[in-house]
Design an enzyme around this catalytic site. Sequence first.
Site, PDB file in Angstrom:
ATOM      1  N   ASN A  41      -6.429   9.767  -9.753  1.00  0.00           N
ATOM      2  CA  ASN A  41      -7.149   8.945 -10.559  1.00  0.00           C
ATOM      3  C   ASN A  41      -7.821   7.791 -10.088  1.00  0.00           C
ATOM      4  O   ASN A  41      -7.504   6.534 -10.161  1.00  0.00           O
ATOM      5  CB  ASN A  41      -5.911   8.424 -11.619  1.00  0.00           C
ATOM      6  CG  ASN A  41      -6.770   7.516 -13.010  1.00  0.00           C
ATOM      7  OD1 ASN A  41      -6.355   6.644 -13.280  1.00  0.00           O
ATOM      8  ND2 ASN A  41      -7.480   8.476 -13.467  1.00  0.00           N
ATOM      9  N   HIS A  73     -10.013   2.778  -4.290  1.00  0.00           N
ATOM     10  CA  HIS A  73      -9.777   3.808  -3.500  1.00  0.00           C
ATOM     11  C   HIS A  73     -11.170   4.178  -2.573  1.00  0.00           C
ATOM     12  O   HIS A  73     -10.764   4.382  -1.458  1.00  0.00           O
ATOM     13  CB  HIS A  73      -9.453   5.021  -4.265  1.00  0.00           C
ATOM     14  CG  HIS A  73      -8.320   4.764  -4.884  1.00  0.00           C
ATOM     15  ND1 HIS A  73      -8.256   4.872  -6.371  1.00  0.00           N
ATOM     16  CD2 HIS A  73      -6.729   4.870  -4.801  1.00  0.00           C
ATOM     17  CE1 HIS A  73      -6.867   4.931  -6.909  1.00  0.00           C
ATOM     18  NE2 HIS A  73      -5.915   4.855  -5.804  1.00  0.00           N
TER      19      HIS A  73
END
Length: 276
Positions: A28, A33
Amino acid sequence: MQIARTIPELRSLLGDGRRSAFVPTMGNLHDGHLALVGRARTLGEVSVASIFVNRLQFLPHEDFDTYPRTWDSDCEKLRAAGCDVLFAPDEKALYPEPQTCKVHPDPLLADTLEGAFRPGFFTGVCTVVMKLFACVQPRFAVFGMKDYQQLMVVRHMVRQFALPIEVVGAPTERAADGLALSSRNGYLGPQERIQARELPDALRAVAQAVREGERDFGAIEARAAAALAARGWQPDYVAIRRRADLQPPAGGEPLVVLAAARLGSTRLIDNLEIDA
Ligand code: PAF
């Protein structure tokens, strides 16, 4: 980007001795990230990310089953970010037998704050991170400072086991209104998303009070928690701690303020290092 679904597949992709820089994730993926992947690319000869929703770090009442699994868009984002190798095992590939051998982190670091509200959480994190490290054998591992306590617990584990890995902390990515990027932000309704900036605002207010010389940390923490509660949050903690070991300050050390609070049914965490 090459994708490995099993440990042997991963080993054959990484078996050429290149120094890898690793970003473990639960998928997700968001820009936070991707910033970690960007950092990894500057560190190693090959960048490796993993996607694995780790059952061991969820309490029975938590969101393991509903944790968003967004495989196609995650792959697209990782490709666009220039990730070289993605390790995406299923549970059978990573835990072929029940993972009864676990890593129990130092209770002083791991049983406070998040660990106090999510008992066993850091045992689950350390166990999977140790296993992922054994699979990837990275030279560098990049973790976000958004999960400040996790970064410290993992650093401590790496040091105590003398793992030949440099753990790199990457700054928290924030939305324009200051909200720290997190997979769980997706659980917020539109009104809650607008309100969510109150959490980083509360941290900034705490940091400002400390910088202005207020020294009754208990009073500052209580004030911030009460202000959040008055706006409908359910705070688990707002805590001013020493950066070095996350213990209560004794005087004069570098500090960080950490908070966890629920808005509706979404639990958010955030932190801010307090400049002297
Ligand atoms: O921060 C996370 O997403 C997870 O705790 C990690 C480090 C990937 C371990 O499952």
